[in-house]
Scaffold this active site. Structure first.
Site, PDB file in Angstrom:
ATOM      1  N   GLU A 105       0.809  -1.233   0.000  1.00  9.82           N
ATOM      2  CA  GLU A 105       0.000   0.000   0.000  1.00  9.82           C
ATOM      3  C   GLU A 105       0.832   1.267   0.000  1.00  9.82           C
ATOM      4  O   GLU A 105       0.527   2.213  -0.712  1.00  9.82           O
ATOM      5  CB  GLU A 105      -0.941   0.025   1.208  1.00  9.82           C
ATOM      6  N   HIS A 139     -10.174  -5.342  10.757  1.00 13.55           N
ATOM      7  CA  HIS A 139     -10.782  -5.166   9.430  1.00 13.55           C
ATOM      8  C   HIS A 139     -12.110  -4.434   9.498  1.00 13.55           C
ATOM      9  O   HIS A 139     -12.919  -4.553   8.578  1.00 13.55           O
ATOM     10  CB  HIS A 139     -10.993  -6.541   8.767  1.00 13.55           C
TER      11      HIS A 139
END
Lengths: 402, 369
Positions: free
Chosen positions: B92, B161
Site C-alpha cells: 500500500e 478489518h
C-alpha cells in the site's frame, strides 16, 4: 589526478607531445586568451573521472567523459553559486531570518549540477528536504529561494512552504518533501505517468543513505521493475543519516546493490563529470529497460540541519579532509586552470560576481512582504466550492474557500 | 439538459449558484422503476469516467484479473487493458505513493484500498503527499486523485478489518471525504470525485455493495454528477433531525419509520460529504426540528457526530430544545462473536431510543455495569 587529452581537428599523437605545447602557450597571455576564446564553444574535451564506476548487474559507462570548456565553466559557475547560496542561508538562519528547518547542501553540489547536464527540463527530479540547490539547478532563482526561506510572497511557494517545500513544476521539479523516503514512490509515480503519456522522459528520485532503508523504497522499486518504469533512484550517500553513520544504520551500505534484480552504479558524487556521465547513462538505460539505482558517494559539510553542528558524530578532521581532497568546486577550478580555460583571477572574479548576486537577491528578498493574512485560506483546494474554513477562533476568523 | 447543468455545478464552475431547490425536487422525482445495485453503480461510474478521460486509471490489489475483490471493477481490465487497470502487489505505501506521484504529473488515478483499514499503511501519502501539496506549493502541485474502497464494519471480520475512517480523514484540510449510501449517491459522488481536481477519500461500504436502489434515467446518464459538500434530506420531518452516512442512513430511515408509528416525525439527513460537511443543511434542519441525533458507525471519541454536535451548538444553540444525542460504534475494538459484534455497531433500536430521548419521550437509562 585526472588525465586529459585535448581533442581538436589537428589531433595530437600522445600526451607527452601535447603537454609541452600547451605549457609553452600558457606563457603568452594573449595567445592563451585567443586559444580559450576559440576553445570555448565547439571544442570537445575528454576528461577521465577520478574513479572508475562500480557496477551491479550492468556494464558501467566509460570513465572518459566528453565535455567542453563552456560546460566546465558553467559547472564552476553553478556550483560556486550553489555553494555561496547555502553559506548565505546559514548566516540568515543564524540571524533568525530563516526559521524552522534548514538543511544545507554544500559539498553535494556536483550531484545537482552533473544531473542537470545530462537531462532536460522535461525530465523530472524529485528529492527530499535538502532541496535548495536542486531547485536552483532546475531553473529556480536566488530570489525565489531566499524569499521562500524567509517566508515571503516572492518565494517559490509564496512563503507557504518553507525550506523543505520548493517546487518548479514547469521545469520538472516536483519538490521538496519532508517525509523521509516518501519521495521515492512519488518519483516512481512520476515515471509511471511519463510512460503512460509516452513522453520519452525519465524521473530521477533522490534520497539519502538514511532513506535507503525505507520499506517504501523497495515497494516502489519492485513495481517500477515490474512495470518497466523510467525511474532512476539516486542515493545521495553522504554517509550520515542525521547523526547516524551509515555503518550503524545499514547492515549492507552498498546502496547501489540494494536493488538486487535492479542494476546499480556507484559514482564519485564529488566529481561533476562522473555524475553527468552516470546520469546520461542512466537516462538511456531507464528509457529502454526500466529502473536503475545510482549511488552518489558525496559529502555534506554542514550538519544534518542548522540545529545540528555536525561535529558530534564525525571528526573535524574528516570534514576538512574531504574539503581538501574532494571538494567538487575545487576540482573543477583545477580542471579549468590546468586546461587554461580560465585563470585564477577570472574564476575569483566570477566568485565575486556570485557573492554580489547572492547579496542582491537577499536584499530583494528582505524587501518582499510576508503573505497577506487572507493567504492563510488560499490553495487549500483547487476548487473549494465556497466551503467555509476557520481560524483558531472561528467566531473571529472564517473564510470561504475559493 | 439537467445532466449538463449538473455537470457544471459539480465542476464548481458556478460557485454559489443556488439551483439546489429545483435540483432537489428533481432528485426526489423517481419515475423510473429501474433498480441498480451499489456495486453496479460504482462499476458504471468508473467505466464512464475512464471512457470520458484517458488520464483516469485504476490501481489496487486484485482490481484487474480478479475483477475486483468485491467485483467493483468487473470488466474494466478487459475493456481498458493492463495499462489503465493495474493489479498491484500488496504494498500500500508503495502503490499509493506511485498513484500520488502520477497525479502530480497530471494523470487522474483511482487508487483502491481493499479496505480502508489497509489505507493506514499508506496514510502518510494520503495526508502528507496528497492532501497538503496544493497548499505547500501555493497551487503549483495539485493532486487530482481518488482513494476509494470499503470502510467500516463488514460482518464478522474482527477488529483489524472493521474500523471506520471517516473521522480521521474528515479532520484533514486539503482532503475531500465522501461517503455514499444509495446507488444514486455511489454513481454521482464517484463521478464527482474523479472529476474533482483535489484528493478525494471515497468511503464505500461492503455490506451496501449488494443492495439495490431505484435509479432514475437522469442518474443513469453518463454526465450525471452530484455536488460535493451537499447533504441530502432523505426523509423530511419536523420533530427530530437524524444525521447519518453510508450504511447508517438505511438504519436511520428504518428508525424513522418506527418513530413515525409512535408519532415522532424524524428528518433523516444523508451527509454524503464528510468533508466539506454541509453545516448549513444540518443547521437549517435543527433550527426546524430543534432536536438532533447523530449516527455513525465509527468510534465515538472525536467522531463525525462530535463535530456535527459542536457545529450545531456553535451556530444554532438557541434552537436546541434538548441535548444532542450521539449514536456511534462502541468504544472498543470490534469483537468477533456475533452477539458482541451486534453490540459494537449501532442498531436501529439504538437510533429510535436516542430519538425518543431527544424528544423527552423515554426515561433516560441509568448507568449500566
Amino acid at each position: 589526478m585526472a588525465v586529459s587529452r585535448l581533442a581538436s581537428s589537428s589531433s595530437s599523437s600522445g600526451s607527452s607531445l601535447v603537454k609541452p605545447i600547451s605549457a609553452a602557450l600558457s606563457f603568452t597571455s594573449s595567445l592563451r586568451r585567443s586559444l580559450s576564446s576559440s576553445a570555448d564553444d565547439s571544442t570537445t574535451l575528454t576528461i577521465e573521472t577520478s574513479l572508475p564506476f562500480t557496477s551491479h548487474n550492468c556494464d558501467p559507462p566509460s570513465r572518459a567523459v566528453e565535455t567542453s570548456p563552456k560546460e566546465l565553466m558553467s559547472f564552476f559557475r553553478e556550483m560556486a553559486l550553489m555553494r555561496r547560496m547555502e553559506i548565505a542561508a546559514d548566516s540568515l538562519y543564524k540571524a533568525k531570518l530563516i526559521r524552522g528547518f534548514c538543511h544545507l547542501y554544500d559539498g553535494q553540489e556536483a550531484v545537482a549540477v552533473g544531473m542537470e547536464a545530462a537531462i532536460t527540463k522535461k525530465d523530472c527530479i524529485i528529492t527530499a528536504y535538502r532541496d535548495h540547490c536542486t531547485f536552483l539547478g532546475r531553473g529556480g532563482t536566488l530570489l525565489e529561494v531566499f524569499a521562500e526561506l524567509m517566508g515571503r510572497q516572492a518565494g517559490c511557494s509564496k512563503g507557504k512552504g518553507g525550506s523543505m517545500h520548493f517546487y518548479k513544476k514547469e521545469n520538472g521539479f516536483y519538490g521538496g518533501h519532508g517525509i523521509v523516503g516518501a519521495q521515492i514512490p512519488l518519483g516512481c509515480g512520476l515515471a509511471f505517468a511519463q510512460k503512460y503519456s509516452k513522453d520519452e522522459t525519465v524521473t530521477f528520485a533522490s534520497y539519502g543513505d538514511g532513506a535507503a532503508n525505507q520499506g517504501q523504497l523497495f515497494e516502489a522499486l519492485n513495481m517500477a521493475a515490474l512495470w518497466d518504469l523510467p525511474a532512476i533512484l539516486v542515493c545521495e550517500n553522504n554517509h550520515y543519516g542525521m547523526g547516524t553513520a551509515e555503518w550503524r544504520a545499514a547492515k549492507s551500505p552498498a546502496y547501489y546493490k540494494r536493488g538486487d534484480y535492479v542494476p546499480g552504479l556507484k559514482v564519485d558524487g564529488m566529481d561533476v563529470l562522473a555524475v553527468k556521465q552516470a546520469c546520461k547513462f542512466a537516462k538511456e538505460y531507464a528509457l529502454k529497460n526500466g529502473p536503475l539505482i545510482l549511488e552518489m558517494d558525496t559529502y555534506r559539510y554542514h550538519g544534518h540541519s542548522m540545529s545540528d553542528p555536525g561535529s558530534t558524530y564525525r571528526t573535524r578532521d574528516e570534514i576538512s579532509g574531504v574539503r581538501q581532497e574532494r571538494d567538487p568546486v575545487e576540482r573543477v577550478r583545477k580542471l579549468l586552470t590546468s586546461h587554461d580555460i580560465a585563470s585564477e583571477k577570472e574564476l575569483k572574479d566570477i566568485e565575486k560576481e556570485i557573492r554580489k548576486a547572492v547579496d542582491e537577491a537577499i536584499a530583494q528578498a528582505k524587501e518582499s512582504p510576508m503573505p497577506e493574512p487572507s493567504e492563510l485560506f488560499t490553495n487549500v483546494y483547487v476548487k473549494g466550492y465556497g466551503v467555509e474554513s476557520f481560524g483558531a477562533d472561528r467566531k473571529e476568523v472564517r473564510a470561504r474557500l475559493p | 439538459m439537467w445532466g449538463v447543468l449538473r455537470q457544471k455545478v459539480c465542476a464548481g464552475g458556478l460557485p454559489g449558484m443556488y439551483i439546489r431547490p429545483a435540483v432537489a425536487a428533481f432528485r426526489n422525482y423517481s419515475s423510473s422503476a429501474k433498480q441498480m445495485m451499489v456495486r453496479e453503480a460504482l462499476n458504471s461510474a468508473l467505466d464512464e469516467e475512464m471512457s470520458a478521460d484517458h488520464r483516469v486509471f485504476l490501481m489496487g490489489e486484485e482490481v484487474g484479473e480478479y475483477q475486483g475483490a468485491y467485483k467493483i471493477s468487473k470488466g474494466l481490465l478487459e475493456k481498458y487493458g493492463p495499462e489503465r487497470v493495474l493489479d498491484t502487489p500488496i504494498t500500500e505505501a508503495g502503490f499509493t505513493g506511485i498513484g500520488v506521484g502520477a497525479a502530480y504529473y497530471g494523470l487522474r488515478p483511482v487508487v483502491e484500498f481493499m479496505t480502508f483499514n489497509f489505507s493506514m499503511q499508506a496514510i502518510d501519502h494520503i495526508i502528507n503527499s496528497a492532501a497538503k501539496s496544493n497548499y505547500m506549493s501555493a497551487g503549483q502541485i495539485s493532486v487530482p486523485i481518488v482513494f476509494r474502497g470499503p470502510n467500516g464494519a463488514a460482518a464478522g471480520v474482527g477488529a483489524q478489518h472493521s474500523q471506520c475512517y471517516a473521522a480521521w480523514y474528515g479532520s484533514c484540510p486539503g482532503l475531500k471525504v465522501l461517503s455514499p449510501y444509495s446507488s444514486e449517491d455511489a454513481r454521482g459522488l464517484l463521478k464527482a470525485a474523479i472529476r474533482d481536481p483535489d484528493p478525494v477519500v471515497f468511503l464505500e461500504n461492503e455490506l451496501l455493495y449488494g443492495e439495490s436502489f431505484p435509479v432514475s434515467d437522469e442518474v443513469l446518464d453518463s454526465s450525471f454528477c452530484l455536488p460535493i459538500g451537499k447533504a441530502k434530506i432523505e426523509r423530511e420531518g419536523k420533530d427530530v433531525t437524524i444525521t447519518a452516512y453510508s450504511k447508517m442512513v438505511g438504519f436511520a430511515l428504518k428508525a424513522a419509520e418506527m418513530l413515525s408509528k409512535e408519532g415522532i416525525s424524524a428528518e433523516v439527513i444523508n451527509l454524503r460529504s464528510i468533508r466539506p460537511l454541509d453545516r448549513s443543511t444540518i443547521n437549517a434542519s435543527v433550527r426546524k426540528t430543534n432536536r438532533l441525533v447523530t449516527v455513525e458507525e465509527g468510534f465515538p471519541q472525536h467522531g463525525v457526530g462530535a463535530e456535527i454536535c459542536t457545529s450545531v451548538i456553535e451556530e444554532s444553540f438557541g434552537y436546541l430544545d434538548a441535548p444532542v444525542e450521539r449514536i456511534a460504534g462502541a468504544d472498543v475494538p470490534m469483537p468477533y462473536a456475533a452477539n458482541l459484534e451486534r453490540m459494537a455497531v449501532p442498531q436501529v433500536e439504538d437510533i429510535v431510543r436516542a430519538a425518543k430521548r431527544a424528544c423527552y419521550r423515554s426515561v433516560p437509562m441509568a448507568a449500566t455495569a
